[in-house]
Design a protein around this motif. Sequence first.
Motif, mmCIF file in Angstrom:
data_model
loop_
_atom_site.group_PDB
_atom_site.id
_atom_site.type_symbol
_atom_site.label_atom_id
_atom_site.label_comp_id
_atom_site.label_asym_id
_atom_site.label_seq_id
_atom_site.Cartn_x
_atom_site.Cartn_y
_atom_site.Cartn_z
ATOM 1 N N VAL A 248 33.571 8.128 15.536
ATOM 2 C CA VAL A 248 34.212 9.448 15.660
ATOM 3 C C VAL A 248 35.105 9.432 16.901
ATOM 4 O O VAL A 248 34.682 8.968 17.965
ATOM 5 N N GLN A 249 36.329 9.922 16.735
ATOM 6 C CA GLN A 249 37.231 10.011 17.877
ATOM 7 C C GLN A 249 36.756 11.162 18.776
ATOM 8 O O GLN A 249 36.618 12.295 18.296
ATOM 9 N N PRO A 250 36.505 10.901 20.071
ATOM 10 C CA PRO A 250 36.027 11.987 20.949
ATOM 11 C C PRO A 250 36.978 13.184 20.944
ATOM 12 O O PRO A 250 36.534 14.341 21.016
ATOM 13 N N GLY A 251 38.278 12.920 20.819
ATOM 14 C CA GLY A 251 39.267 14.005 20.789
ATOM 15 C C GLY A 251 39.007 14.988 19.658
ATOM 16 O O GLY A 251 39.174 16.203 19.829
ATOM 17 N N VAL A 253 36.167 15.812 18.348
ATOM 18 C CA VAL A 253 35.005 16.664 18.683
ATOM 19 C C VAL A 253 35.433 17.722 19.702
ATOM 20 O O VAL A 253 35.096 18.907 19.559
ATOM 21 N N VAL A 254 36.195 17.288 20.709
ATOM 22 C CA VAL A 254 36.630 18.220 21.761
ATOM 23 C C VAL A 254 37.495 19.331 21.159
ATOM 24 O O VAL A 254 37.276 20.524 21.415
ATOM 25 N N PHE A 255 38.457 18.927 20.303
ATOM 26 C CA PHE A 255 39.341 19.918 19.671
ATOM 27 C C PHE A 255 38.527 20.911 18.838
ATOM 28 O O PHE A 255 38.758 22.117 18.895
ATOM 29 N N ALA A 260 36.498 26.228 17.960
ATOM 30 C CA ALA A 260 35.399 27.132 17.576
ATOM 31 C C ALA A 260 35.163 28.178 18.670
ATOM 32 O O ALA A 260 34.957 29.360 18.364
ATOM 33 N N ALA A 261 35.214 27.742 19.939
ATOM 34 C CA ALA A 261 34.948 28.670 21.046
ATOM 35 C C ALA A 261 36.009 29.770 21.090
ATOM 36 O O ALA A 261 35.669 30.963 21.196
#
Lengths: 280, 280
Positions: A248-251, A253-255, A260-261
């Motif tokens: 999984v590309q960390p980017g 997950v961050v995006f 969502a926030a």
Amino acid sequence: MPLPAVLLSAKRMSAHQFVALTLANLRMIIRDRVLHGVLGVAGVMLVLVPAFSSFSMRQSQEVAISLSLSAISLVLMVLTLLLGTSSIWRDIERRYTASIMTLPVSRVIYLLGKFAAMALFLLICAVILTAAGSLVVLLAATQYPSDLPISWGTIALAVLADLVKYLLLGGIAILLSTVSTSFFLPFFGTLAIYLAGSASQEVFEYVSGQFGQEIPALSLAAIKGTYYLLPNFAAFNFKVHAVYALQVQPGSVVFACIYAATYTGLLLILAAWSFNRRAL
Amino acid sequence: MKFRLLFGILLLAHALLLPHLSERLKQRSVEVKLGYIPHPQILKVSVADHSLPVAEAAVMKVLFYFGTLVEKFQENIVIRPEYLNMYRTLETAILLDPYNMDGYYFAQAAFTWEVGRVKEVNRLLEIGVENRQWDYWLPFYIGFNRAYFLKDFAGAAPYMKLAAERSGDPLFAKLAARYFYESKQTDLGLLFLDTIIAQTKDKAIKATYEMRRAALLMVTALEKGVAAYRSARGSNPERIEDLVTEGLIPEVPVDPYGGNFYLDSDGRVRTTSKLAEQPK
């Protein structure tokens, strides 16, 4: 600069009220027998996973993971729909809100308490179902050795992303609940937005390709506008990565987390605004 | 009391009905069992985040349908398979989940040997090679299909090389080399079947492979007999029975596909069944 003692005391009181309301709502949710039934169905679905995955010719383990993740996702979706869409309007109808409002509790704290209780309950369910699903996957994986390792971290990430997605969906359900006087608008509205938000990325990619050149510019703009307005649930789908142990590309997950926030925050602010203006 | 009696009667009627209902459903026409699957684009936008289980369900549908046909064949009932519908269903499954190994595996098993749709199968397998970048079976299948069915040895070799690189297995490297230099098609087929039978667990698929292997072993024995006759007599035998007369083979084997072996005008071993299933 230190806050005046009165303001500090008010802040502490709000936090205390928020925690108390959250726990009270959580206790009510846990006592709900309909939700017990839904979780029972989830248990049966997970128990059947090894039997279904044994039909696979070459990827029993992968099928077990995908069925478990789908079962968890489906159950979290049903729980979100039931909890979110029956929250505010039903409390008003039962005069529960009116009695709470006689206490020195703001409407915003009340609404946030409802949302936090739902979030906590979904988190508890996700943890329990993931533990059960993991056992099922281990059992199924012994049936036929796979070339791929079981990527537990990615499986946990996929469930966590689903949880975040359903919190966003819960925000929509609560917003619709604040403007509704019955079950229909929140339930069917949330369900429709869930289905549209799950499909929007596919449609957007389709119209962005060659097919889009044949669509009138106005329709294309309307489709793209709807795409940006609707929640994009494709951003939270890491199931393929979990099933086939892909990186999984960390980017991504961050995006997904930031998206969502911000989206859930906006929904809750709108819900609080709407609820503040509502006559009880 | 009346309600209890009525409940008991209904329960008994229901229990009596179940075996008959089950038997009737089992008797449904095979075509009904395969059914129809919507276009992959429509499915993609309508199944939310459950595309992986839906893809697996589509593959299972084809597998069960094919299993029914094999069962019927063993009961001397020959039903022409709906190959086009089967292929479309598998294609849909692969487009929904391009990592689904069951889909590729079944396409390779059902559409190359029996139907000869090698180019279409290779197109599907290419999707798998691109996505399942760790998998060595898919380039192996493409390499084999190109060499054995299409006689495209130059096109096969790079895929065998890729299979060898991904797996580190010398077998694939050996095959890659053989595709360049060898011309004994039957031997290559046997080598492939031995490899594939060893890692097949589905009984219906395994049975079809084993029948094919038995037939190819017979063809190999007959080809060796013809070669021995030619070196002894300087010409090809006129009839296959001449090999028995000369004591080169104990008897003419029985084609497991129900045909009869014969020699064509060039002395090549043929069978009236063309190694395809015949009514018994």
